[in-house]
Design a protein around this motif. Structure first.
Motif, PDB file in Angstrom:
ATOM      1  N   GLU A 114      95.918  -8.188 119.955  1.00 26.65           N
ATOM      2  CA  GLU A 114      96.822  -8.727 121.077  1.00 26.65           C
ATOM      3  C   GLU A 114      98.505  -9.173 120.659  1.00 26.65           C
ATOM      4  N   VAL A 115      98.833  -8.630 119.620  1.00 30.23           N
ATOM      5  CA  VAL A 115     100.260  -8.824 119.092  1.00 30.23           C
ATOM      6  C   VAL A 115     101.109  -8.359 120.118  1.00 30.23           C
ATOM      7  N   PRO A 116     102.138  -9.141 120.615  1.00 31.31           N
ATOM      8  CA  PRO A 116     102.972  -8.613 122.086  1.00 31.31           C
ATOM      9  C   PRO A 116     104.001  -7.627 121.485  1.00 31.31           C
ATOM     10  N   ARG A 125     106.550  -2.220 116.000  1.00 29.94           N
ATOM     11  CA  ARG A 125     105.419  -1.759 116.656  1.00 29.94           C
ATOM     12  C   ARG A 125     105.166  -0.397 115.502  1.00 29.94           C
ATOM     13  N   LEU A 126     106.075  -0.025 114.843  1.00 27.23           N
ATOM     14  CA  LEU A 126     105.866   1.414 114.068  1.00 27.23           C
ATOM     15  C   LEU A 126     105.321   0.938 112.472  1.00 27.23           C
ATOM     16  N   PRO A 129     101.598  -2.899 112.629  1.00 27.95           N
ATOM     17  CA  PRO A 129     100.182  -2.883 112.779  1.00 27.95           C
ATOM     18  C   PRO A 129      99.470  -2.594 111.388  1.00 27.95           C
ATOM     19  N   GLY A 130     100.032  -1.345 110.470  1.00 24.91           N
ATOM     20  CA  GLY A 130      99.744  -1.275 109.202  1.00 24.91           C
ATOM     21  C   GLY A 130      99.603  -2.575 108.449  1.00 24.91           C
ATOM     22  N   VAL A 131     100.734  -3.234 108.243  1.00 25.45           N
ATOM     23  CA  VAL A 131     100.611  -4.324 107.307  1.00 25.45           C
ATOM     24  C   VAL A 131      99.590  -5.292 107.632  1.00 25.45           C
ATOM     25  N   LEU A 132      99.213  -5.649 109.125  1.00 21.61           N
ATOM     26  CA  LEU A 132      98.221  -6.202 109.498  1.00 21.61           C
ATOM     27  C   LEU A 132      96.855  -5.706 109.148  1.00 21.61           C
ATOM     28  N   GLU A 133      96.895  -4.531 108.781  1.00 18.27           N
ATOM     29  CA  GLU A 133      95.516  -3.934 108.275  1.00 18.27           C
ATOM     30  C   GLU A 133      95.529  -4.167 106.816  1.00 18.27           C
ATOM     31  N   GLY A 134      96.425  -4.516 106.024  1.00 18.92           N
ATOM     32  CA  GLY A 134      96.680  -4.699 104.739  1.00 18.92           C
ATOM     33  C   GLY A 134      97.139  -3.367 103.896  1.00 18.92           C
TER      34      GLY A 134
END
Length: 169
Positions: A114-116, A125-126, A129-134
Motif C-alpha cells: 500500500e505504499v503511496p 515507483r521505479l 518496489p524492488g528495494v522493498l523486495e530485497g
C-alpha cells in the motif's frame, strides 16, 4: 553535488517477513508534503551510514546501529545535464524505539503493498518496489527545467538491478 541518504526501516510479522515500511510525510524542505524514507544531506566528515543513522534519529526518533543498515541502492539524480544529488539508500529491520513526529516529518507504518507511490517522487515507483523486495539497484534519473529539483520535469532513467553496491566512498 549533494550527497544524501535515505533509510527505510522495515518491520515484519511473526515469521519475520517484512510487511510494513516506515515512511515519512515531509513537513518542510525539498519534497514537502510527499512521502519518502527518513534521510537527508551528509554533513562534513560524516559517512553515509552515519548520516542515515543521524537523520533517522532526528526525523522519527528511531535508534539504528550503522552496522544494521543494509545497502539497497545508489541513486544519481541529474538536473539539466549535471549531477545534482547522489543518494545512498539503506534498509534495516533492526532499530530501537517507536517512531515519533518531528518538525520535519510525520512517520507512518505502511503495508508494503500500500505504499503511496502517487504521493512520492516520480522515480520512487521505479526503484523502491524492488528495494522493498530485497533487491539492490543502481539508478540514474534525469530531470529538466531548472531548480528546485522537486519542480523540474522527470524525463528519463536507467536502472541496473541486483548489482553489488560499493561499500562507501
Amino acid at each position: 553535488m549533494i550527497e544524501a541518504t535515505l533509510c527505510f526501516p522495515l518491520r515484519g510479522d511473526v515469521e519475520g517477513d517484512a510487511k510494513e515500511v516506515l515512511l515519512i510525510e515531509k513537513r518542510r524542505g525539498l519534497g514537502q508534503g510527499w512521502y519518502n524514507g527518513p534521510g537527508g544531506k551528509l554533513e562534513a566528515d560524516e559517512t553515509p551510514r552515519e548520516c542515515a543513522v543521524r537523520e533517522t534519529r532526528e526525523e522519527v526518533d528511531l535508534a539504528v546501529d550503522p552496522d544494521d543498515l543494509e545497502r539497497a541502492a545508489e541513486l544519481t539524480f541529474v538536473l539539466d545535464g549535471e549531477t545534482h544529488t547522489f543518494c545512498h539508500v539503506y534498509v534495516t529491520e533492526t532499530f530501537e524505539g517507536q517512531p515519533r513526529e518531528s518538525p520535519e516529518a510525520r512517520p507512518e507504518w505502511v503495508a508494503i503493498e500500500e505504499v503511496p507511490y502517487d504521493r512520492m517522487w516520480e522515480d520512487d515507483r521505479l526503484w523502491l518496489p524492488g528495494v522493498l523486495e530485497g533487491r539492490t539497484v543502481r539508478g540514474e534519473f534525469a530531470f529538466e527545467g531548472g531548480r528546485p529539483l522537486d519542480e523540474a520535469e522527470f524525463v528519463g532513467h536507467d536502472l541496473e538491478w541486483d548489482v553489488p553496491l560499493s561499500e562507501e566512498f
